[in-house]
Design a protein around this motif. Structure first.
Motif, PDB file in Angstrom:
ATOM      1  N   GLU A  29       0.824  -1.199   0.000  1.00  0.00           N
ATOM      2  CA  GLU A  29       0.000   0.000   0.000  1.00  0.00           C
ATOM      3  C   GLU A  29       0.863   1.255   0.000  1.00  0.00           C
ATOM      4  OE1 GLU A  29      -0.383  -2.580   2.209  1.00  0.00           O
ATOM      5  OE2 GLU A  29      -2.152  -3.463   1.248  1.00  0.00           O
ATOM      6  N   ILE A  30       1.942   1.214   0.774  1.00  0.00           N
ATOM      7  CA  ILE A  30       2.861   2.354   0.835  1.00  0.00           C
ATOM      8  C   ILE A  30       3.532   2.561  -0.521  1.00  0.00           C
ATOM      9  CG2 ILE A  30       4.994   3.214   1.890  1.00  0.00           C
ATOM     10  CD1 ILE A  30       4.110   1.590   4.425  1.00  0.00           C
ATOM     11  N   ILE A  31       3.980   1.468  -1.119  1.00  0.00           N
ATOM     12  CA  ILE A  31       4.646   1.541  -2.422  1.00  0.00           C
ATOM     13  C   ILE A  31       3.687   2.064  -3.487  1.00  0.00           C
ATOM     14  CG2 ILE A  31       5.581   0.069  -4.275  1.00  0.00           C
ATOM     15  CD1 ILE A  31       7.590   0.812  -2.085  1.00  0.00           C
ATOM     16  N   ILE A  32       2.445   1.603  -3.461  1.00  0.00           N
ATOM     17  CA  ILE A  32       1.453   2.067  -4.434  1.00  0.00           C
ATOM     18  C   ILE A  32       1.178   3.554  -4.229  1.00  0.00           C
ATOM     19  CG2 ILE A  32      -0.979   1.863  -5.125  1.00  0.00           C
ATOM     20  CD1 ILE A  32      -0.637  -1.211  -4.578  1.00  0.00           C
ATOM     21  N   ARG A  34       3.283   5.758  -3.020  1.00  0.00           N
ATOM     22  CA  ARG A  34       4.465   6.460  -3.532  1.00  0.00           C
ATOM     23  C   ARG A  34       4.434   6.541  -5.055  1.00  0.00           C
ATOM     24  NH1 ARG A  34       9.474   3.765  -0.103  1.00  0.00           N
ATOM     25  NH2 ARG A  34       8.799   4.458   1.960  1.00  0.00           N
ATOM     26  N   LEU A  35       4.061   5.427  -5.684  1.00  0.00           N
ATOM     27  CA  LEU A  35       3.997   5.403  -7.145  1.00  0.00           C
ATOM     28  C   LEU A  35       2.929   6.364  -7.652  1.00  0.00           C
ATOM     29  CD1 LEU A  35       4.882   4.259  -9.873  1.00  0.00           C
ATOM     30  CD2 LEU A  35       3.261   2.382  -9.514  1.00  0.00           C
ATOM     31  N   GLU A  36       1.755   6.350  -7.039  1.00  0.00           N
ATOM     32  CA  GLU A  36       0.684   7.262  -7.451  1.00  0.00           C
ATOM     33  C   GLU A  36       1.108   8.717  -7.293  1.00  0.00           C
ATOM     34  OE1 GLU A  36      -2.622   5.901  -5.098  1.00  0.00           O
ATOM     35  OE2 GLU A  36      -3.112   4.300  -6.543  1.00  0.00           O
ATOM     36  N   ALA A  37       1.798   9.044  -6.200  1.00  0.00           N
ATOM     37  CA  ALA A  37       2.278  10.411  -5.980  1.00  0.00           C
ATOM     38  C   ALA A  37       3.308  10.801  -7.049  1.00  0.00           C
ATOM     39  CB  ALA A  37       2.872  10.553  -4.581  1.00  0.00           C
ATOM     40  N   ALA A  38       4.205   9.867  -7.363  1.00  0.00           N
ATOM     41  CA  ALA A  38       5.227  10.139  -8.379  1.00  0.00           C
ATOM     42  C   ALA A  38       4.583  10.345  -9.749  1.00  0.00           C
ATOM     43  CB  ALA A  38       6.241   8.999  -8.438  1.00  0.00           C
ATOM     44  N   LEU A  39       3.570   9.543 -10.067  1.00  0.00           N
ATOM     45  CA  LEU A  39       2.902   9.683 -11.368  1.00  0.00           C
ATOM     46  C   LEU A  39       2.035  10.940 -11.417  1.00  0.00           C
ATOM     47  CD1 LEU A  39       1.955   5.962 -12.080  1.00  0.00           C
ATOM     48  CD2 LEU A  39       3.728   7.343 -13.203  1.00  0.00           C
ATOM     49  N   LYS A  40       1.543  11.382 -10.279  1.00  0.00           N
ATOM     50  CA  LYS A  40       0.796  12.642 -10.238  1.00  0.00           C
ATOM     51  C   LYS A  40       1.751  13.808 -10.496  1.00  0.00           C
ATOM     52  CE  LYS A  40      -2.485  15.237  -7.469  1.00  0.00           C
ATOM     53  NZ  LYS A  40      -3.222  15.330  -6.221  1.00  0.00           N
ATOM     54  N   SER A  78      15.144  -5.361 -14.925  1.00  0.00           N
ATOM     55  CA  SER A  78      16.499  -4.822 -14.896  1.00  0.00           C
ATOM     56  C   SER A  78      16.548  -3.316 -15.120  1.00  0.00           C
ATOM     57  CB  SER A  78      17.369  -5.495 -15.962  1.00  0.00           C
ATOM     58  OG  SER A  78      17.492  -6.858 -15.687  1.00  0.00           O
ATOM     59  N   ILE A  79      15.631  -2.801 -15.924  1.00  0.00           N
ATOM     60  CA  ILE A  79      15.735  -1.384 -16.276  1.00  0.00           C
ATOM     61  C   ILE A  79      14.581  -0.561 -15.668  1.00  0.00           C
ATOM     62  CG2 ILE A  79      15.989   0.281 -18.160  1.00  0.00           C
ATOM     63  CD1 ILE A  79      17.289  -2.084 -19.754  1.00  0.00           C
ATOM     64  N   PRO A  80      13.360  -0.600 -16.208  1.00  0.00           N
ATOM     65  CA  PRO A  80      12.340   0.298 -15.649  1.00  0.00           C
ATOM     66  C   PRO A  80      11.942  -0.030 -14.208  1.00  0.00           C
ATOM     67  CG  PRO A  80      11.358  -1.097 -17.343  1.00  0.00           C
ATOM     68  CD  PRO A  80      12.844  -1.313 -17.382  1.00  0.00           C
ATOM     69  N   VAL A  81      11.789  -1.297 -13.880  1.00  0.00           N
ATOM     70  CA  VAL A  81      11.373  -1.659 -12.520  1.00  0.00           C
ATOM     71  C   VAL A  81      12.475  -1.305 -11.524  1.00  0.00           C
ATOM     72  CG1 VAL A  81      10.751  -3.583 -11.006  1.00  0.00           C
ATOM     73  CG2 VAL A  81       9.754  -3.420 -13.293  1.00  0.00           C
ATOM     74  N   ASN A  82      13.712  -1.588 -11.855  1.00  0.00           N
ATOM     75  CA  ASN A  82      14.819  -1.237 -10.975  1.00  0.00           C
ATOM     76  C   ASN A  82      14.892   0.277 -10.774  1.00  0.00           C
ATOM     77  OD1 ASN A  82      17.068  -2.000  -9.347  1.00  0.00           O
ATOM     78  ND2 ASN A  82      18.398  -1.209 -10.956  1.00  0.00           N
ATOM     79  N   LEU A  88      11.637   5.035  -5.611  1.00  0.00           N
ATOM     80  CA  LEU A  88      10.490   4.999  -4.712  1.00  0.00           C
ATOM     81  C   LEU A  88      10.541   3.924  -3.634  1.00  0.00           C
ATOM     82  CD1 LEU A  88       7.780   5.278  -7.506  1.00  0.00           C
ATOM     83  CD2 LEU A  88       8.756   7.140  -6.151  1.00  0.00           C
ATOM     84  N   GLY A  89      11.391   2.923  -3.793  1.00  0.00           N
ATOM     85  CA  GLY A  89      11.389   1.787  -2.883  1.00  0.00           C
ATOM     86  C   GLY A  89      12.189   2.009  -1.631  1.00  0.00           C
ATOM     87  N   GLY A  90      12.102   1.056  -0.741  1.00  0.00           N
ATOM     88  CA  GLY A  90      12.930   1.044   0.453  1.00  0.00           C
ATOM     89  C   GLY A  90      12.447   1.996   1.539  1.00  0.00           C
ATOM     90  N   GLY A  91      13.325   2.227   2.484  1.00  0.00           N
ATOM     91  CA  GLY A  91      13.022   3.114   3.589  1.00  0.00           C
ATOM     92  C   GLY A  91      12.078   2.519   4.627  1.00  0.00           C
TER      93      GLY A  91
END
Length: 93
Positions: A29-32, A34-40, A78-82, A88-91
């Motif tokens: 949920e946290i990762i999603i 973060r992703l939604e915020a980044a895409l916004k 290897s490229i886009p997901v990484n 956005l990941g970690g922490g």
């Protein structure tokens, strides 16, 4: 019909799946979020990754014969997901 193995919508869906799946359920949920915020903030984030993958696919003269594999899971991870993991990941420690 796209000349690529995936159109943008398929690419976006697969990249997001590969990005989110390694995280345990409580963290997804946290990762999603973060992703939604980044895409916004940057709606072209994944579109830019798709454009880069299409460029690689179109240029075996630069990237070699493996360029035709850029839409397979291994190279998507290897490229886009990484890149998304770096941004956005970690922490969670």
């Amino acid at each position: 019909m796209s000349k690529y193995p995936m159109d943008y919508e398929e690419y976006e869906k697969r990249v997001i799946e590969l990005f989110v799946n390694p995280y345990p359920k409580g963290k997804r949920e946290i990762i999603i979020e973060r992703l939604e915020a980044a895409l916004k903030e940057d709606p072209n984030l994944i579109k830019g990754m798709y454009a880069e993958s299409c460029f690689r696919y179109d240029h075996p003269d630069i990237y070699g014969k493996n360029c035709k594999k850029v839409f397979e899971d291994y190279l998507l991870e290897s490229i886009p997901v990484n890149t998304l993991h770096i941004l956005l990941g970690g922490g969670f420690g």
